[in-house]
Design a protein around this motif. Sequence first.
Motif, PDB file in Angstrom:
ATOM      1  N   MET A   1       0.985  -1.204  -0.115  1.00 29.69           N
ATOM      2  CA  MET A   1      -0.021   0.045   0.041  1.00 29.69           C
ATOM      3  C   MET A   1       0.817   1.218  -0.152  1.00 29.69           C
ATOM      4  O   MET A   1       0.369   2.195  -0.769  1.00 29.69           O
ATOM      5  CB  MET A   1      -0.838  -0.071   1.109  1.00 29.69           C
ATOM      6  CG  MET A   1      -2.195  -1.121   1.199  1.00 29.69           C
ATOM      7  SD  MET A   1      -3.185  -1.010   2.741  1.00 29.69           S
ATOM      8  CE  MET A   1      -3.339   0.412   3.087  1.00 29.69           C
ATOM      9  N   GLU A   2       1.874   1.223   0.792  1.00 26.38           N
ATOM     10  CA  GLU A   2       2.953   2.307   0.746  1.00 26.38           C
ATOM     11  C   GLU A   2       3.449   2.538  -0.727  1.00 26.38           C
ATOM     12  O   GLU A   2       3.530   3.833  -0.923  1.00 26.38           O
ATOM     13  CB  GLU A   2       4.019   2.132   1.823  1.00 26.38           C
ATOM     14  CG  GLU A   2       4.942   3.096   1.666  1.00 26.38           C
ATOM     15  CD  GLU A   2       4.598   4.712   2.350  1.00 26.38           C
ATOM     16  OE1 GLU A   2       5.095   5.553   2.172  1.00 26.38           O
ATOM     17  OE2 GLU A   2       3.343   4.452   2.695  1.00 26.38           O
ATOM     18  N   ILE A   3       3.945   1.572  -1.228  1.00 28.16           N
ATOM     19  CA  ILE A   3       4.504   1.613  -2.703  1.00 28.16           C
ATOM     20  C   ILE A   3       3.249   2.401  -3.618  1.00 28.16           C
ATOM     21  O   ILE A   3       3.668   3.192  -4.332  1.00 28.16           O
ATOM     22  CB  ILE A   3       4.941   0.179  -3.163  1.00 28.16           C
ATOM     23  CG1 ILE A   3       6.078   0.033  -2.398  1.00 28.16           C
ATOM     24  CG2 ILE A   3       5.279   0.288  -4.669  1.00 28.16           C
ATOM     25  CD1 ILE A   3       6.496  -1.577  -2.767  1.00 28.16           C
ATOM     26  N   GLU A   4       1.958   1.773  -3.513  1.00 26.74           N
ATOM     27  CA  GLU A   4       0.979   2.558  -4.022  1.00 26.74           C
ATOM     28  C   GLU A   4       0.811   3.608  -4.072  1.00 26.74           C
ATOM     29  O   GLU A   4       0.571   4.760  -5.180  1.00 26.74           O
ATOM     30  CB  GLU A   4      -0.239   1.514  -4.128  1.00 26.74           C
ATOM     31  CG  GLU A   4      -0.243   0.255  -4.741  1.00 26.74           C
ATOM     32  CD  GLU A   4      -1.579  -0.488  -4.421  1.00 26.74           C
ATOM     33  OE1 GLU A   4      -2.477   0.100  -4.338  1.00 26.74           O
ATOM     34  OE2 GLU A   4      -1.607  -1.750  -4.478  1.00 26.74           O
ATOM     35  N   ARG A   5       0.745   4.118  -2.810  1.00 26.04           N
ATOM     36  CA  ARG A   5       0.571   5.552  -2.370  1.00 26.04           C
ATOM     37  C   ARG A   5       1.864   6.571  -2.917  1.00 26.04           C
ATOM     38  O   ARG A   5       1.436   7.369  -3.541  1.00 26.04           O
ATOM     39  CB  ARG A   5       0.467   5.698  -0.866  1.00 26.04           C
ATOM     40  CG  ARG A   5       0.323   7.122   0.035  1.00 26.04           C
ATOM     41  CD  ARG A   5       0.298   7.209   1.139  1.00 26.04           C
ATOM     42  NE  ARG A   5       1.914   7.128   1.508  1.00 26.04           N
ATOM     43  CZ  ARG A   5       2.773   8.262   1.320  1.00 26.04           C
ATOM     44  NH1 ARG A   5       2.273   9.296   1.259  1.00 26.04           N
ATOM     45  NH2 ARG A   5       4.003   8.169   2.166  1.00 26.04           N
ATOM     46  N   ARG A   6       2.968   5.971  -2.790  1.00 23.28           N
ATOM     47  CA  ARG A   6       4.199   6.699  -3.466  1.00 23.28           C
ATOM     48  C   ARG A   6       4.036   6.823  -4.901  1.00 23.28           C
ATOM     49  O   ARG A   6       4.416   7.990  -5.332  1.00 23.28           O
ATOM     50  CB  ARG A   6       5.409   6.248  -3.072  1.00 23.28           C
ATOM     51  CG  ARG A   6       5.813   6.160  -1.545  1.00 23.28           C
ATOM     52  CD  ARG A   6       7.071   5.669  -1.202  1.00 23.28           C
ATOM     53  NE  ARG A   6       7.322   5.928   0.250  1.00 23.28           N
ATOM     54  CZ  ARG A   6       8.485   5.756   0.826  1.00 23.28           C
ATOM     55  NH1 ARG A   6       9.436   5.567   0.140  1.00 23.28           N
ATOM     56  NH2 ARG A   6       8.375   5.839   2.391  1.00 23.28           N
ATOM     57  N   GLU A   7       3.575   5.666  -5.455  1.00 21.89           N
ATOM     58  CA  GLU A   7       3.439   5.850  -7.137  1.00 21.89           C
ATOM     59  C   GLU A   7       2.512   6.891  -7.433  1.00 21.89           C
ATOM     60  O   GLU A   7       2.619   7.689  -8.393  1.00 21.89           O
ATOM     61  CB  GLU A   7       2.930   4.546  -7.561  1.00 21.89           C
ATOM     62  CG  GLU A   7       4.051   3.481  -7.603  1.00 21.89           C
ATOM     63  CD  GLU A   7       3.814   2.093  -8.091  1.00 21.89           C
ATOM     64  OE1 GLU A   7       2.555   2.046  -8.191  1.00 21.89           O
ATOM     65  OE2 GLU A   7       4.785   1.323  -8.183  1.00 21.89           O
ATOM     66  N   ARG A   8       1.247   6.850  -6.625  1.00 22.50           N
ATOM     67  CA  ARG A   8       0.194   7.956  -6.771  1.00 22.50           C
ATOM     68  C   ARG A   8       0.797   9.257  -6.677  1.00 22.50           C
ATOM     69  O   ARG A   8       0.414  10.025  -7.512  1.00 22.50           O
ATOM     70  CB  ARG A   8      -0.962   7.497  -6.091  1.00 22.50           C
ATOM     71  CG  ARG A   8      -2.310   8.129  -6.309  1.00 22.50           C
ATOM     72  CD  ARG A   8      -3.327   7.604  -5.451  1.00 22.50           C
ATOM     73  NE  ARG A   8      -3.384   7.344  -4.235  1.00 22.50           N
ATOM     74  CZ  ARG A   8      -3.231   6.217  -3.600  1.00 22.50           C
ATOM     75  NH1 ARG A   8      -3.348   5.110  -4.547  1.00 22.50           N
ATOM     76  NH2 ARG A   8      -2.816   5.905  -2.346  1.00 22.50           N
ATOM     77  N   ILE A   9       1.479   9.470  -5.710  1.00 28.94           N
ATOM     78  CA  ILE A   9       2.021  10.862  -5.455  1.00 28.94           C
ATOM     79  C   ILE A   9       2.974  11.206  -6.832  1.00 28.94           C
ATOM     80  O   ILE A   9       2.698  12.510  -7.064  1.00 28.94           O
ATOM     81  CB  ILE A   9       2.832  10.977  -4.062  1.00 28.94           C
ATOM     82  CG1 ILE A   9       1.538  10.795  -3.066  1.00 28.94           C
ATOM     83  CG2 ILE A   9       3.470  12.084  -3.837  1.00 28.94           C
ATOM     84  CD1 ILE A   9       2.279  10.598  -1.529  1.00 28.94           C
ATOM     85  N   ALA A  10       3.771  10.234  -6.889  1.00 21.94           N
ATOM     86  CA  ALA A  10       4.690  10.710  -7.994  1.00 21.94           C
ATOM     87  C   ALA A  10       3.963  11.008  -9.284  1.00 21.94           C
ATOM     88  O   ALA A  10       4.266  12.053  -9.967  1.00 21.94           O
ATOM     89  CB  ALA A  10       5.795   9.501  -8.260  1.00 21.94           C
ATOM     90  N   ARG A  11       2.789  10.185  -9.663  1.00 26.33           N
ATOM     91  CA  ARG A  11       2.070  10.365 -10.729  1.00 26.33           C
ATOM     92  C   ARG A  11       1.485  11.696 -10.689  1.00 26.33           C
ATOM     93  O   ARG A  11       1.597  12.476 -11.830  1.00 26.33           O
ATOM     94  CB  ARG A  11       1.078   9.172 -10.931  1.00 26.33           C
ATOM     95  CG  ARG A  11       0.501   9.321 -12.453  1.00 26.33           C
ATOM     96  CD  ARG A  11      -0.301   7.923 -12.569  1.00 26.33           C
ATOM     97  NE  ARG A  11      -0.975   7.208 -11.389  1.00 26.33           N
ATOM     98  CZ  ARG A  11      -0.519   6.019 -10.490  1.00 26.33           C
ATOM     99  NH1 ARG A  11       0.490   5.766 -11.192  1.00 26.33           N
ATOM    100  NH2 ARG A  11      -1.102   5.716  -9.752  1.00 26.33           N
ATOM    101  N   ASN A  12       0.835  12.030  -9.553  1.00 26.07           N
ATOM    102  CA  ASN A  12       0.078  13.396  -9.461  1.00 26.07           C
ATOM    103  C   ASN A  12       1.148  14.661  -9.696  1.00 26.07           C
ATOM    104  O   ASN A  12       0.983  15.467 -10.097  1.00 26.07           O
ATOM    105  CB  ASN A  12      -0.610  13.335  -8.035  1.00 26.07           C
ATOM    106  CG  ASN A  12      -1.822  12.481  -8.116  1.00 26.07           C
ATOM    107  OD1 ASN A  12      -2.247  12.254  -9.438  1.00 26.07           O
ATOM    108  ND2 ASN A  12      -2.192  12.250  -7.095  1.00 26.07           N
TER     109      ASN A  12
END
Length: 128
Positions: free
Chosen positions: A63-74
């Motif tokens: 979940m932390e990896i997904e959260r960081r990917e979402r932040i990076a994408r945004n």
Amino acid sequence: MSEMCHSQDLTIETSMNLSEHFYFLQYINGHAPQGSFVNAINEEVAKVKENKEMERSYMTYAMEIERRERIARNLGLEEGIKQGVQKEQIRFILALLEKHVSLETIVAASDLSAETIKAIAHRNGMDI
């Protein structure tokens, strides 16, 4: 003769390693485990799957990896939009300069300083 025997041992050991590599690749592709190395891995995987605390830990990590990917994408999207707006603003300023709109009017319309507009014009081979 002992040298020859040593050479044979090395050959057998090497081909065993190649077999284990092959079995590992098959295991990764979803085939049943074969060989001592892959069986040992499979046993550890089974232990991990049974351990609820470890499962929670991996889920939290995922979940932390997904959260960081979402932040990076945004952040990437925001940066891309910002760059697009800047390019469009520059294109608009250059179009106004080509139509000989006054510097004062462009400053008022763009909220950019006269120095910034002059720099844009200069970078694009225009004199004001």
